[in-house]
Design a protein around this motif. Structure first.
Motif, PDB file in Angstrom:
ATOM      1  N   HIS A   3       0.829  -1.205   0.000  1.00 55.71           N
ATOM      2  CA  HIS A   3       0.000   0.000   0.000  1.00 55.71           C
ATOM      3  C   HIS A   3       0.865   1.257   0.000  1.00 55.71           C
ATOM      4  O   HIS A   3       0.550   2.231  -0.691  1.00 55.71           O
ATOM      5  N   ASP A   4       1.958   1.228   0.755  1.00 61.39           N
ATOM      6  CA  ASP A   4       2.837   2.395   0.787  1.00 61.39           C
ATOM      7  C   ASP A   4       3.547   2.569  -0.552  1.00 61.39           C
ATOM      8  O   ASP A   4       3.791   3.697  -0.991  1.00 61.39           O
ATOM      9  N   ARG A   7       1.243   4.403  -2.929  1.00 60.29           N
ATOM     10  CA  ARG A   7       1.226   5.834  -2.627  1.00 60.29           C
ATOM     11  C   ARG A   7       2.507   6.500  -3.105  1.00 60.29           C
ATOM     12  O   ARG A   7       2.477   7.569  -3.722  1.00 60.29           O
ATOM     13  N   SER A  33      -7.627   5.222  -2.672  1.00 61.43           N
ATOM     14  CA  SER A  33      -7.249   5.590  -1.313  1.00 61.43           C
ATOM     15  C   SER A  33      -7.232   4.369  -0.399  1.00 61.43           C
ATOM     16  O   SER A  33      -6.362   4.241   0.472  1.00 61.43           O
ATOM     17  N   GLU A  36      -4.003   2.594  -0.895  1.00 63.84           N
ATOM     18  CA  GLU A  36      -2.872   3.293  -0.291  1.00 63.84           C
ATOM     19  C   GLU A  36      -2.878   3.204   1.230  1.00 63.84           C
ATOM     20  O   GLU A  36      -1.817   3.269   1.868  1.00 63.84           O
TER      21      GLU A  36
END
Length: 352
Positions: A3-4, A7, A33, A36
């Motif tokens: 997820h990071d 982003r 979103s 992320e």
């Protein structure tokens, strides 16, 4: 950590959630979103869509933990929007990640070069910044002569150099890992060569000089400017070229010749005369007006070609030759299409 990574890849490209959602087409910014924040996990098809939209290889999302950077020093910080600062920071982190991973492939060869220690020269004035440049030249045993290739010198001294095609709000920045073992100077490749050299020397000043925390930011920048000018064009050489007495006038061809010999801009050469009290205030003002009228403040005669970092690419092809990694991994290191790696290099392929 996927997820990071999603982003970070978005920040790397300077995209908002809306921008990315519109690029992919069949997902909302709310859905992105969730990816992320780690509230949802994209399937393989969605990952391929994200990789394409974000211009990264799918492997990017599965890399090891990211590199932790020390706080960055940005030139013209006030003119750079926050999202641009984050984007540049991510570009530097991503470049350092690839560089460190590449060097790790050569652990047994001992190819890592330790950079100079951070802030090891105490400086609190412009005169001391001048002395700091002289001290570093002596420590690196490069004498007083012109530095033919500053990028090569930095790489030989353990400072990594990277190029990015940035906007007008960015000249360069210096980043380092928290342990100080990896230092990266990133430059805007769209600048003339002489400006890139000055920026690199300026960022070197940020790294090696210990400036008082209480010193205003403007004065810190002035010290780094003074360091850069002195490092590229030492005082003794300026005296040889322009004489040791205070002059009332300088001819533009003198400044152009200094540019040709030392790889500094005519404006930097002019500033060296002012800093060293070799040109009267009236003479400096007159030359400055002449620069403005001729348009040389934004576009000088005979712009230098940018210097190109070579060490990273050389390590990639060395590792490829030694079968330390696959052509696919080499392509990921270099951020190039696989077919250009398999042909040897872009340059060699052009001559087939």
């Amino acid at each position: 950590m996927m997820h990071d990574r999603i982003r970070r890849a978005r920040v790397l490209r300077g995209l908002s959630l809306d921008d990315l959602a519109q690029s992919i087409g069949d997902i909302t910014k709310q859905g992105l979103s969730k990816f992320e924040k780690g509230e949802a996990t994209p399937n393989s098809t969605r990952l391929l869509q994200l990789a394409k939209a974000l211009e990264v290889k799918p492997e990017y999302f599965f890399r090891a933990d990211s590199v932790n950077l020390s706080p960055l020093e940005f030139r013209k910080l006030a003119k750079m929007a926050k999202y641009r600062q984050h984007q540049v920071e991510e570009q530097m982190r991503e470049h350092l990640e690839r560089y460190i991973a590449l060097e790790a492939c050569f652990d047994s060869a001992g190819i890592h070069i330790s950079p100079p220690p951070a802030q090891f020269i105490s400086v609190s004035s412009l005169a001391q910044a001048e002395d700091a440049a002289d001290q570093l030249r002596k420590q690196w045993k490069i004498g007083k002569d012109a530095i033919a290739n500053l990028t090569q010198l930095l790489e030989e001294r353990g400072i990594k150099v990277g190029l990015i095609d940035a906007q007008e709000d960015f000249d360069g920045a210096c980043a380092a890992t928290l342990d100080g073992q990896h230092v990266l100077i990133v430059l805007n490749t769209s600048r003339p060569g002489e400006r890139m050299r000055f920026t690199a020397a300026h960022e070197l000043g940020h790294w090696v000089m210990a400036l008082p925390d209480a010193l205003p930011e403007k004065e810190k920048e002035a010290c780094c400017h003074r360091f850069a000018g002195a490092f590229l064009y030492p005082r003794d050489q300026v005296l040889l070229d322009f004489g040791s007495h205070v002059r009332s006038r300088v001819h533009p061809m003198e400044l152009l010749n200094a540019k040709r010999r030392y790889g500094v801009s005519m404006q930097v050469a002019l500033r060296r005369l002012k800093d060293l009290n070799l040109l009267s205030a009236a003479g400096y003002k007159s030359a400055f007006i002449q620069f403005s009228q001729a348009g040389w403040r934004s576009a000088e005669p005979e712009p230098l070609l940018p210097e190109t970092p070579r060490r990273f690419e050389s390590l990639v092809f060395w590792g490829l030759a030694e079968d330390l990694f696959t052509p696919s991994r080499a392509a990921e290191f270099l951020q190039r299409p696989l077919d250009t790696i398999e042909r040897g290099s872009d340059v060699l392929a052009a001559h087939e």
